[in-house]
Structure formats: structure tokens, C-alpha cells
Design a protein around this motif. Structure first.
Motif, PDB file in Angstrom:
ATOM      1  N   ARG A  70     -58.240   3.438  -1.806  1.00 18.16           N
ATOM      2  CA  ARG A  70     -57.367   2.420  -2.407  1.00 18.16           C
ATOM      3  C   ARG A  70     -56.265   3.078  -3.257  1.00 18.16           C
ATOM      4  O   ARG A  70     -55.125   2.628  -3.271  1.00 18.16           O
ATOM      5  N   THR A  71     -56.598   4.139  -3.960  1.00 19.45           N
ATOM      6  CA  THR A  71     -55.609   4.864  -4.772  1.00 19.45           C
ATOM      7  C   THR A  71     -54.567   5.510  -3.870  1.00 19.45           C
ATOM      8  O   THR A  71     -53.371   5.444  -4.131  1.00 19.45           O
ATOM      9  N   ARG A  72     -55.042   6.134  -2.786  1.00 18.58           N
ATOM     10  CA  ARG A  72     -54.122   6.778  -1.842  1.00 18.58           C
ATOM     11  C   ARG A  72     -53.133   5.772  -1.277  1.00 18.58           C
ATOM     12  O   ARG A  72     -51.938   6.014  -1.217  1.00 18.58           O
ATOM     13  N   GLU A  73     -53.685   4.624  -0.901  1.00 19.39           N
ATOM     14  CA  GLU A  73     -52.870   3.557  -0.323  1.00 19.39           C
ATOM     15  C   GLU A  73     -51.761   3.141  -1.299  1.00 19.39           C
ATOM     16  O   GLU A  73     -50.596   3.015  -0.936  1.00 19.39           O
ATOM     17  N   PHE A  74     -52.145   2.942  -2.562  1.00 25.12           N
ATOM     18  CA  PHE A  74     -51.197   2.511  -3.589  1.00 25.12           C
ATOM     19  C   PHE A  74     -50.119   3.567  -3.815  1.00 25.12           C
ATOM     20  O   PHE A  74     -48.928   3.270  -3.846  1.00 25.12           O
ATOM     21  N   LEU A  75     -50.548   4.810  -3.934  1.00 30.85           N
ATOM     22  CA  LEU A  75     -49.584   5.884  -4.206  1.00 30.85           C
ATOM     23  C   LEU A  75     -48.641   6.087  -3.026  1.00 30.85           C
ATOM     24  O   LEU A  75     -47.453   6.337  -3.208  1.00 30.85           O
ATOM     25  N   ARG A  76     -49.173   5.954  -1.817  1.00 35.36           N
ATOM     26  CA  ARG A  76     -48.310   6.060  -0.633  1.00 35.36           C
ATOM     27  C   ARG A  76     -47.240   4.969  -0.654  1.00 35.36           C
ATOM     28  O   ARG A  76     -46.086   5.213  -0.358  1.00 35.36           O
ATOM     29  N   ALA A  77     -47.665   3.774  -1.045  1.00 33.19           N
ATOM     30  CA  ALA A  77     -46.740   2.641  -0.997  1.00 33.19           C
ATOM     31  C   ALA A  77     -45.609   2.771  -2.011  1.00 33.19           C
ATOM     32  O   ALA A  77     -44.498   2.316  -1.757  1.00 33.19           O
ATOM     33  N   GLY A 113     -58.987  -5.825 -11.340  1.00 31.29           N
ATOM     34  CA  GLY A 113     -59.736  -5.883 -12.588  1.00 31.29           C
ATOM     35  C   GLY A 113     -60.713  -4.738 -12.779  1.00 31.29           C
ATOM     36  O   GLY A 113     -61.349  -4.627 -13.826  1.00 31.29           O
ATOM     37  N   HIS A 114     -60.852  -3.874 -11.768  1.00 34.83           N
ATOM     38  CA  HIS A 114     -61.745  -2.722 -11.867  1.00 34.83           C
ATOM     39  C   HIS A 114     -60.962  -1.456 -12.159  1.00 34.83           C
ATOM     40  O   HIS A 114     -59.808  -1.334 -11.737  1.00 34.83           O
ATOM     41  N   ILE A 115     -61.602  -0.498 -12.810  1.00 35.12           N
ATOM     42  CA  ILE A 115     -61.071   0.856 -12.812  1.00 35.12           C
ATOM     43  C   ILE A 115     -61.586   1.513 -11.535  1.00 35.12           C
ATOM     44  O   ILE A 115     -62.790   1.698 -11.366  1.00 35.12           O
ATOM     45  N   ILE A 116     -60.661   1.815 -10.599  1.00 29.75           N
ATOM     46  CA  ILE A 116     -61.065   2.361  -9.308  1.00 29.75           C
ATOM     47  C   ILE A 116     -61.277   3.866  -9.412  1.00 29.75           C
ATOM     48  O   ILE A 116     -62.228   4.422  -8.861  1.00 29.75           O
ATOM     49  N   GLU A 117     -60.358   4.488 -10.121  1.00 27.04           N
ATOM     50  CA  GLU A 117     -60.425   5.952 -10.167  1.00 27.04           C
ATOM     51  C   GLU A 117     -59.822   6.439 -11.463  1.00 27.04           C
ATOM     52  O   GLU A 117     -58.865   5.867 -11.984  1.00 27.04           O
ATOM     53  N   GLN A 118     -60.361   7.499 -12.022  1.00 26.40           N
ATOM     54  CA  GLN A 118     -59.733   8.104 -13.186  1.00 26.40           C
ATOM     55  C   GLN A 118     -59.961   9.599 -13.200  1.00 26.40           C
ATOM     56  O   GLN A 118     -60.868  10.113 -12.562  1.00 26.40           O
ATOM     57  N   GLY A 119     -59.081  10.272 -13.937  1.00 24.91           N
ATOM     58  CA  GLY A 119     -59.193  11.719 -14.013  1.00 24.91           C
ATOM     59  C   GLY A 119     -57.950  12.286 -14.661  1.00 24.91           C
ATOM     60  O   GLY A 119     -57.120  11.530 -15.178  1.00 24.91           O
ATOM     61  N   ALA A 120     -57.812  13.622 -14.623  1.00 29.20           N
ATOM     62  CA  ALA A 120     -56.615  14.256 -15.136  1.00 29.20           C
ATOM     63  C   ALA A 120     -55.423  13.722 -14.343  1.00 29.20           C
ATOM     64  O   ALA A 120     -55.489  13.607 -13.120  1.00 29.20           O
ATOM     65  N   ALA A 121     -54.336  13.380 -15.051  1.00 27.33           N
ATOM     66  CA  ALA A 121     -53.227  12.668 -14.417  1.00 27.33           C
ATOM     67  C   ALA A 121     -52.679  13.416 -13.203  1.00 27.33           C
ATOM     68  O   ALA A 121     -52.501  12.840 -12.134  1.00 27.33           O
ATOM     69  N   ARG A 122     -52.434  14.733 -13.363  1.00 28.87           N
ATOM     70  CA  ARG A 122     -51.874  15.507 -12.245  1.00 28.87           C
ATOM     71  C   ARG A 122     -52.818  15.514 -11.042  1.00 28.87           C
ATOM     72  O   ARG A 122     -52.394  15.360  -9.902  1.00 28.87           O
ATOM     73  N   ASP A 123     -54.105  15.661 -11.324  1.00 31.77           N
ATOM     74  CA  ASP A 123     -55.082  15.734 -10.232  1.00 31.77           C
ATOM     75  C   ASP A 123     -55.117  14.434  -9.442  1.00 31.77           C
ATOM     76  O   ASP A 123     -55.079  14.447  -8.205  1.00 31.77           O
ATOM     77  N   VAL A 124     -55.208  13.332 -10.157  1.00 33.37           N
ATOM     78  CA  VAL A 124     -55.316  12.049  -9.454  1.00 33.37           C
ATOM     79  C   VAL A 124     -54.063  11.793  -8.626  1.00 33.37           C
ATOM     80  O   VAL A 124     -54.138  11.346  -7.481  1.00 33.37           O
ATOM     81  N   ILE A 169     -52.178   2.928 -14.177  1.00 32.54           N
ATOM     82  CA  ILE A 169     -51.341   2.472 -13.067  1.00 32.54           C
ATOM     83  C   ILE A 169     -52.148   1.519 -12.183  1.00 32.54           C
ATOM     84  O   ILE A 169     -53.373   1.422 -12.315  1.00 32.54           O
ATOM     85  N   GLY A 170     -51.429   0.837 -11.307  1.00 31.79           N
ATOM     86  CA  GLY A 170     -52.099  -0.100 -10.406  1.00 31.79           C
ATOM     87  C   GLY A 170     -51.133  -1.189  -9.999  1.00 31.79           C
ATOM     88  O   GLY A 170     -50.095  -1.357 -10.625  1.00 31.79           O
ATOM     89  N   PRO A 171     -51.456  -1.929  -8.930  1.00 29.71           N
ATOM     90  CA  PRO A 171     -50.570  -3.002  -8.475  1.00 29.71           C
ATOM     91  C   PRO A 171     -50.502  -4.122  -9.509  1.00 29.71           C
ATOM     92  O   PRO A 171     -51.357  -4.199 -10.391  1.00 29.71           O
TER      93      PRO A 171
END
Lengths: 262, 225
Positions: free
Chosen positions: A253-260, A234-245, A42-44
Motif C-alpha cells: 500500500r505504501t509503494r502504491e501511494f508513493l508511486r502515485a 485510519g491505520h498506521i500502515i508503515e513506519q520507520g526512518a524517513a529516508r528508508d521508508v 504522509i498518506g492519502p
């Protein structure tokens, strides 16, 4: 699980739009996918998600880095430039590489001059060298699997977006790939058609298919995804188990994206 | 002052047999030029898209040169110029076909090129992702779509070939227009004969257009809905 099916190391990709305008689309990306795993990306938009998929199957060869898939390592550097026979051998390996890696596109990219059946049967005949009747039998099977065998004789222009995408999935599956790449497969669909296509993808995942899924469907990511990657710039910012992330992102940056988007 | 023009429509009756014969030659030489130009044009278009810069440049020069000048000049250059300089003796009809072919192959190369460029890039990607090599992708996926895009322009080019074929009468061929010119000087009835021959050309063009419409519908029936 240590049985990796594909490994990418140090991928960098630049797009050149004239001298002054160079876009660094993928920056030092490393990626490993295990057999049977569903990796959600996922990502913008413009974050490099689609570019990543295109680097994995060398539709857009990365400038640096390597992709190892089924024991075969491809890099841009080992493309022979002047030795014709070596070049042909390389291209043969690349074609084999791609037959094992199915891809489903945002805009379907069905062949408009062929019926649904021929769309699915074309590559088994032309690439794998199957007989026409065997390929058609396989195509019917794959169309049945995605629930549109009744549309076998229709041309793409006669199908809805959801039906087109099912044909595209059947077309990729007919090559019996080891890995499936989905590039925003539901982004171009009418809202009411998205669910049906996601359902097919879910069935495929439950059947044990290894999948890399670029998507904006967070419900699907949470429910079907094993692992998740969040990309930006172009970067992988964060990764992990899908539910956890998704439930508890660690990076701002991930929080910001998910909030939006939620 | 006005000089009364004596209409003599009656000359058309004895003339018509020869005009039919001329029409047959016009159609034959146009068809031959069409087939040759379609083939040569495709070769030039593919060379124009070669990965080798030298080959690309050569094809570019070919296209520019043969589109630059009129058919009139090429016919004379090939029939009198080349024949005289190199000592090849082409019949007028052969020289005409060669001139029509080289000129139109340059235009057709550009038609092919823009049609190939108009095929959705996603089609290349889809074919490549399924393991098609470049040649197989071209044969199975790209060219059938490009041909559908190119057909209207190729038909226009064929109409141009038929019309322009009248120009080669200058070197003494017995095509429709060459025959007409001879009949005009024999019967001295330019208005009647040129009017009639205009209807001949018009009919041929209308028939080609009708066939083209039919062909386009057939090729695109599954794209329209």
C-alpha cells in the motif's frame, strides 16, 4: 534517545454523520515522539492524518485511548461531566497542555480582525497573562525569526499565503511550545510560495524543535524528517526512518501511494 | 361624485413644533428599545447555544413566541392585558419600550446566532490550539468577527424598531405618530400632516442607513482591499 515528549496509546476516533453513516477515522493508533525528533506523517486524503494531529491536542478528543504529553495524561474518560470544579480544573490542564503544543493549519486560521503583530501577541497576553509591551516585543522577535517583521502592521487580508503562514508559525512559536504540529501547512499555498515556508520549517527543525508534520512534500520529508509514518484508512500502515521508508517501502500500500505521487 | 379636498398646507407651520417634540420621543424610545433588545438578544442567543438542553429549549420557545405575533398585539397585551391582570401600572411609553424590546430581542437573538455560526470554525480551532478557553476565545477572537457579520442585519432591525414604534401610538403615547394623530383630528388636515410625518420617518431611516454604511466600512476596512 529514550526521552519521549509525547505518547499516544490506542487512539480511536469516530465521526458521526447521522445514524447510518459513521466514519472510523482513526483505528488503534499508537505513537511516540522523542524530544527533538521530526516525525513526518504522509498518506492519502481521508487517511486520518489531520485527525491524528487533532486528537493529540484534543481539538477533536479521541473516543478511546490516551495522550501523555509532558507527564500529563489526557483521556476522554477522565473528563468530569457533572462536577463543575473538577471540570474547570480539567479544562485548565487542557489549556496548559495546548499552550505547550503549537499548531499550524492548512488554511492559516489567522485572526482577520487583528494585525500580524496582534495575531502573534494575542495569546501571550490573553492566555499567558504577559504584559502588552512584553508580548509585543516577543511577537516582533518571532516575526523577525520567520522573516516578516516588516509586515507586523499588516492585516491578514493584506498578506500573501506564504506570509500568512509565516505569521501563523510565529503565532504558534510565541507561546514557546515544546512541540509543533503542522497540518498540511503548505497545501493551500501557491507553488512558488511553498519553498519559503518549508525553509522556515526546516530552520525550526534544525534549531532542535520537536515537530509532527503532516505533508505531501516528499522532498521535505526525506530531507528534514527523522521518522516517517504512512497512514491509510485510519491505520498506521508503515513506519520507520524517513529516508528508508521513502526509498524502500516494505508494504504494498505504501509503494502504491508513493508511486502515485512521485 | 368628487368632493374637492381643501389643501391647507399652512397648518404645518403651527404643527411643526409639536412634531419635533414627538420626533424626539420617538428617537429616545427607539434608542432605549435598541439598547435593551441588543442586550437581551445577546443573552437569549447565548442561552440558545447552551450545552444544557432545557436552557436551549427555553430560549427556543422565547424566540418562537416573540417572533410569532405582531407588535400591535404585544403592545395591547402588555399595556391593557398584563396591567389589568397583574395590577402593574406601566406608563404607555414604558409599555411601548417593553413591547419593542421583547419582540426585537427575539429577532436579534437569531441574528447573533447566525453571525456566530458564520465565523469560520478554523477560528475556534486556532484559538483553542493556542490555549484560549471558551470565554476568552469568545471575547477575543469570535465575537469581534461575529459583530462585523451581524452589523448590517442589526441596523435593519433598528430601522424596523423606528418604523414599528409608530404602532405604539395606539396606547396614547406622545411619540411622533401619536402627536400626528392628535394634530390630524385637531386641524383636520390628514393628507398634509401624514405626508409631512412620512418625510420625518424617511429622514430618520436615511440617516440611520448612512451611519450604518459608515460603520460597516470602518469595521471591515482591513477585510476589503
Amino acid at each position: 534517545m529514550t526521552d519521549s515528549i509525547i505518547e499516544a496509546r490506542g487512539l480511536n476516533k469516530w465521526f458521526h454523520r447521522g445514524h447510518a453513516n459513521e466514519h472510523h477515522a482513526l483505528r488503534d493508533v499508537d505513537l511516540t515522539v522523542q524530544k527533538g525528533e521530526v516525525l513526518v506523517v504522509i498518506g492519502p486524503s481521508g487517511s486520518g492524518k489531520s485527525t491524528l494531529l487533532r486528537c493529540l491536542n484534543f481539538l477533536a478528543p479521541p473516543e478511546t485511548g490516551s495522550v501523555t504529553f509532558l507527564g500529563l495524561t489526557l483521556t476522554r474518560e477522565n473528563l468530569p461531566r457533572f462536577d463543575v470544579s473538577a471540570r474547570l480544573a480539567y479544562e485548565k490542564r487542557l489549556r496548559h497542555f495546548r499552550t505547550q503544543m503549537g499548531m499550524v493549519f492548512q488554511h492559516f486560521n489567522l485572526f482577520p480582525h487583528m494585525t500580524a503583530l496582534d495575531n502573534v501577541a494575542a495569546a501571550p497576553v490573553r492566555v499567558l497573562g504577559m504584559s502588552r509591551s512584553d508580548a509585543r516585543a516577543r511577537a516582533v522577535e518571532e516575526l523577525e525569526r520567520v522573516g516578516i517583521a516588516d509586515k507586523a502592521k499588516s492585516y491578514p487580508s493584506q498578506l500573501s499565503g506564504g506570509q500568512k503562514q509565516r505569521v501563523a508559525i510565529a503565532r504558534a512559536l510565541a507561546m514557546q511550545p515544546q512541540l509543533m504540529l503542522f497540518d498540511e501547512a503548505t497545501s493551500a499555498l501557491d507553488p512558488e510560495l511553498i519553498g519559503g515556508v518549508l525553509e522556515e520549517m526546516k530552520k525550526l527543525a534544525e534549531g532542535g524543535m520537536t515537530m509532527i508534520v503532516v505533508t505531501h512534500e516528499m522532498g521535505f520529508a526525506r530531507e528534514v524528517g527523522d521518522r516517517l509514518i504512512f497512514m491509510d484508512g485510519g491505520h498506521i500502515i508503515e513506519q520507520g526512518a524517513a529516508r528508508d521508508v521513502l526509498a524502500d517501502p516494505q508494504k504494498e500500500r505504501t509503494r502504491e501511494f508513493l508511486r502515485a505521487i512521485l | 361624485m368628487t368632493v374637492a379636498y381643501a389643501f391647507q398646507w399652512s397648518v404645518l407651520r403651527p404643527a411643526i413644533g409639536e412634531l419635533w417634540h414627538g420626533l424626539r420621543i420617538t428617537l429616545e424610545l427607539s434608542a432605549a428599545s435598541l439598547v435593551l433588545a441588543l442586550t437581551l438578544g445577546l443573552v437569549v442567543a447565548l442561552l440558545r447555544m447552551s450545552s444544557l438542553r432545557v436552557v436551549r429549549a427555553a430560549a427556543y420557545v422565547y424566540i418562537q413566541v416573540f417572533r410569532a405575533l405582531s407588535l400591535y398585539i404585544y403592545v395591547l397585551w402588555i399595556y391593557f392585558g398584563i396591567a389589568g391582570a397583574v395590577g402593574i401600572n406601566l406608563s404607555p411609553l414604558t409599555a411601548g419600550v417593553v413591547a419593542l424590546t421583547v419582540l426585537n430581542s427575539a429577532y436579534m437573538a437569531e441574528i447573533y446566532r447566525s453571525a456566530l455560526g458564520a465565523v469560520d470554525p478554523g477560528q475556534h480551532e486556532a484559538a483553542a490550539s493556542l490555549g484560549f478557553g471558551r470565554v476568552r476565545a469568545f471575547a477575543t477572537v469570535i465575537s469581534p468577527q461575529a459583530i462585523r457579520i451581524a452589523v448590517p442585519s442589526l441596523v435593519n432591525q433598528f430601522v424596523d424598531i423606528v418604523k414599528d414604534s409608530s404602532i405604539i401610538a395606539i396606547i396614547g403615547t406622545s411619540d411622533l405618530f401619536g402627536v400626528t394623530n392628535r394634530l390630524v383630528s385637531y386641524y383636520r388636515a390628514p393628507f398634509e400632516l401624514y405626508t409631512l410625518v412620512a418625510f420625518f420617518y424617511l429622514s430618520v431611516v436615511l440617516v440611520i442607513s448612512a451611519l450604518a454604511t459608515f460603520l460597516e466600512r470602518r469595521l471591515q476596512r482591513h477585510l476589503l482591499l
